[in-house]
Motif scaffolding. Structure first.
Motif, PDB file in Angstrom:
ATOM      1  N   GLY A 110      32.117  46.096   8.995  1.00  0.00           N
ATOM      2  CA  GLY A 110      31.989  44.764   9.565  1.00  0.00           C
ATOM      3  C   GLY A 110      32.783  43.754   8.759  1.00  0.00           C
ATOM      4  O   GLY A 110      33.992  43.604   8.921  1.00  0.00           O
ATOM      5  N   ALA A 111      32.125  43.033   7.852  1.00  0.00           N
ATOM      6  CA  ALA A 111      32.791  42.072   6.974  1.00  0.00           C
ATOM      7  C   ALA A 111      33.174  42.767   5.675  1.00  0.00           C
ATOM      8  O   ALA A 111      32.349  43.417   5.041  1.00  0.00           O
ATOM      9  CB  ALA A 111      31.865  40.890   6.693  1.00  0.00           C
ATOM     10  N   ALA A 126      38.027  46.978  10.738  1.00  0.00           N
ATOM     11  CA  ALA A 126      37.065  46.024  10.190  1.00  0.00           C
ATOM     12  C   ALA A 126      37.047  44.768  11.059  1.00  0.00           C
ATOM     13  O   ALA A 126      38.023  44.468  11.764  1.00  0.00           O
ATOM     14  CB  ALA A 126      37.401  45.657   8.747  1.00  0.00           C
ATOM     15  N   GLY A 127      35.941  44.034  10.986  1.00  0.00           N
ATOM     16  CA  GLY A 127      35.847  42.771  11.700  1.00  0.00           C
ATOM     17  C   GLY A 127      36.544  41.665  10.928  1.00  0.00           C
ATOM     18  O   GLY A 127      37.704  41.331  11.185  1.00  0.00           O
ATOM     19  N   ALA A 141      44.045  47.731  12.490  1.00  0.00           N
ATOM     20  CA  ALA A 141      42.959  47.659  13.478  1.00  0.00           C
ATOM     21  C   ALA A 141      41.803  46.778  13.017  1.00  0.00           C
ATOM     22  O   ALA A 141      40.641  47.147  13.110  1.00  0.00           O
ATOM     23  CB  ALA A 141      42.443  49.063  13.802  1.00  0.00           C
ATOM     24  N   CYS A 142      42.138  45.589  12.509  1.00  0.00           N
ATOM     25  CA  CYS A 142      41.124  44.630  12.061  1.00  0.00           C
ATOM     26  C   CYS A 142      41.251  43.345  12.882  1.00  0.00           C
ATOM     27  O   CYS A 142      42.350  42.981  13.313  1.00  0.00           O
ATOM     28  CB  CYS A 142      41.282  44.316  10.580  1.00  0.00           C
ATOM     29  SG  CYS A 142      41.065  45.764   9.505  1.00  0.00           S
ATOM     30  N   ALA A 143      40.134  42.655  13.070  1.00  0.00           N
ATOM     31  CA  ALA A 143      40.127  41.482  13.944  1.00  0.00           C
ATOM     32  C   ALA A 143      40.646  40.227  13.251  1.00  0.00           C
ATOM     33  O   ALA A 143      41.589  39.587  13.716  1.00  0.00           O
ATOM     34  CB  ALA A 143      38.711  41.251  14.476  1.00  0.00           C
ATOM     35  N   MET A 219      33.731  48.314  15.777  1.00  0.00           N
ATOM     36  CA  MET A 219      33.233  47.085  15.188  1.00  0.00           C
ATOM     37  C   MET A 219      34.160  45.903  15.441  1.00  0.00           C
ATOM     38  O   MET A 219      33.881  44.792  15.041  1.00  0.00           O
ATOM     39  CB  MET A 219      33.025  47.270  13.683  1.00  0.00           C
ATOM     40  CG  MET A 219      31.930  48.266  13.358  1.00  0.00           C
ATOM     41  SD  MET A 219      31.523  48.260  11.622  1.00  0.00           S
ATOM     42  CE  MET A 219      30.281  49.536  11.550  1.00  0.00           C
ATOM     43  N   CYS A 220      35.308  46.129  16.074  1.00  0.00           N
ATOM     44  CA  CYS A 220      36.265  45.053  16.295  1.00  0.00           C
ATOM     45  C   CYS A 220      36.338  44.639  17.750  1.00  0.00           C
ATOM     46  O   CYS A 220      37.167  43.812  18.103  1.00  0.00           O
ATOM     47  CB  CYS A 220      37.659  45.494  15.833  1.00  0.00           C
ATOM     48  SG  CYS A 220      37.762  45.919  14.109  1.00  0.00           S
ATOM     49  N   GLN A 221      35.515  45.176  18.606  1.00  0.00           N
ATOM     50  CA  GLN A 221      35.697  44.941  20.020  1.00  0.00           C
ATOM     51  C   GLN A 221      35.466  43.488  20.403  1.00  0.00           C
ATOM     52  O   GLN A 221      36.191  42.933  21.225  1.00  0.00           O
ATOM     53  CB  GLN A 221      34.755  45.839  20.822  1.00  0.00           C
ATOM     54  CG  GLN A 221      35.154  47.306  20.735  1.00  0.00           C
ATOM     55  CD  GLN A 221      34.212  48.197  21.515  1.00  0.00           C
ATOM     56  OE1 GLN A 221      33.253  47.729  22.102  1.00  0.00           O
ATOM     57  NE2 GLN A 221      34.477  49.483  21.497  1.00  0.00           N
ATOM     58  N   GLN A 222      34.478  42.821  19.822  1.00  0.00           N
ATOM     59  CA  GLN A 222      34.178  41.450  20.220  1.00  0.00           C
ATOM     60  C   GLN A 222      35.278  40.482  19.828  1.00  0.00           C
ATOM     61  O   GLN A 222      35.613  39.589  20.581  1.00  0.00           O
ATOM     62  CB  GLN A 222      32.850  41.012  19.602  1.00  0.00           C
ATOM     63  CG  GLN A 222      31.664  41.777  20.161  1.00  0.00           C
ATOM     64  CD  GLN A 222      30.376  41.292  19.572  1.00  0.00           C
ATOM     65  OE1 GLN A 222      30.365  40.465  18.655  1.00  0.00           O
ATOM     66  NE2 GLN A 222      29.275  41.796  20.071  1.00  0.00           N
ATOM     67  N   GLY A 223      35.858  40.663  18.643  1.00  0.00           N
ATOM     68  CA  GLY A 223      36.932  39.776  18.207  1.00  0.00           C
ATOM     69  C   GLY A 223      38.221  40.531  18.066  1.00  0.00           C
ATOM     70  O   GLY A 223      38.919  40.379  17.091  1.00  0.00           O
TER      71      GLY A 223
END
Length: 236
Positions: A110-111, A126-127, A141-143, A219-223
């Motif tokens: 996540g963070a 990662a987010g 692949a990180c937001a 874990m990156c789908q929302q952002g």
């Protein structure tokens, strides 16, 4: 020899700890082995220190804190923090903090915050990611990513990306990119690019997102990343 301290705080969480290849289940007390310590210090909180090779799994969403270990890994834990370890590896954690370690390898988190790595910091999926004062940052692949004061940085398939005071940077297939005071940066196949006091080379790259991209980074789908061919360069 294993010594269990009966005064240690009991925990309903159960961790699987592998020390130098020997697996043990820990849910309360203190475990001492090979000059190091594994201790449950609160409900769902495990502290690990001064071990040569240790892997911690599970814990029912609990937190694991590592310090002064040569090789330390956390798998499917709630949160994992590392201080003054050598090689660090994390997979499937809600939050990750790495400080003053030699190298870090993080997947599906996540963070994530990584500071002062003497070697490479590698993060995949990662987010929110913050990397500072590392020799090399390799991100994919990180937001939401911010990399500052690293000698070399590489980012691929990320969303919002900020680079500050890095030596060399190689950025490809990211969304909104901001470059501030980097000596030499190459940007390819990205969206909007803002440049402030740096040398940036733009390269066109027309590639589509891999079909399994979302499956690899849950874990990156929302952002998630916003990807496009280059459309604007802004110098401030």
């Amino acid at each position: 020899m294993v010594v269990v301290d009966p005064k240690a705080v009991a925990s309903a969480h159960q961790f699987t700890v592998v020390i130098d290849g020997v697996e043990t289940t820990v849910h309360e007390g203190v475990l001492r082995r090979n000059g190091g310590t594994v201790a449950v210090v609160g409900p769902g909180v495990l502290e690990v220190s001064r071990l040569q090779h240790v892997v911690v799994r599970g814990g029912g969403g609990g937190d694991v804190r590592f310090s002064r270990c040569l090789y330390a890994a956390a798998e499917d834990c709630g949160a994992a923090s590392f201080h003054r370890c050598d090689a660090v590896r994390v997979e499937g954690a809600r939050a990750v903090a790495v400080r003053r370690c030699r190298s870090a390898d993080v997947e599906r988190a996540g963070a994530v915050a990584i500071r002062r790595c003497k070697g490479a910091a590698r993060v995949r999926g990662a987010g929110e990611l913050r990397v500072g004062r590392c020799r090399e940052a390799d991100v994919g692949a990180c937001a939401d990513v911010a990399v500052a004061r690293c000698r070399a940085a590489r980012a691929d398939w990320c969303g919002a990306l900020a680079l500050g005071r890095c030596g060399s940077a190689d950025v490809s297939r990211c969304g909104a990119v901001r470059v501030d005071r980097c000596r030499d940066a190459t940007v390819a196949g990205c969206g909007t690019v803002a440049v402030r006091r740096g040398k940036v080379s733009m390269v066109e790259l027309d590639q589509q997102m891999p079909p399994d991209f979302q499956d690899q980074t849950p874990m990156c789908q929302q952002g998630g990343p916003v990807l496009a061919t280059p459309v604007a360069v802004v110098a401030k």
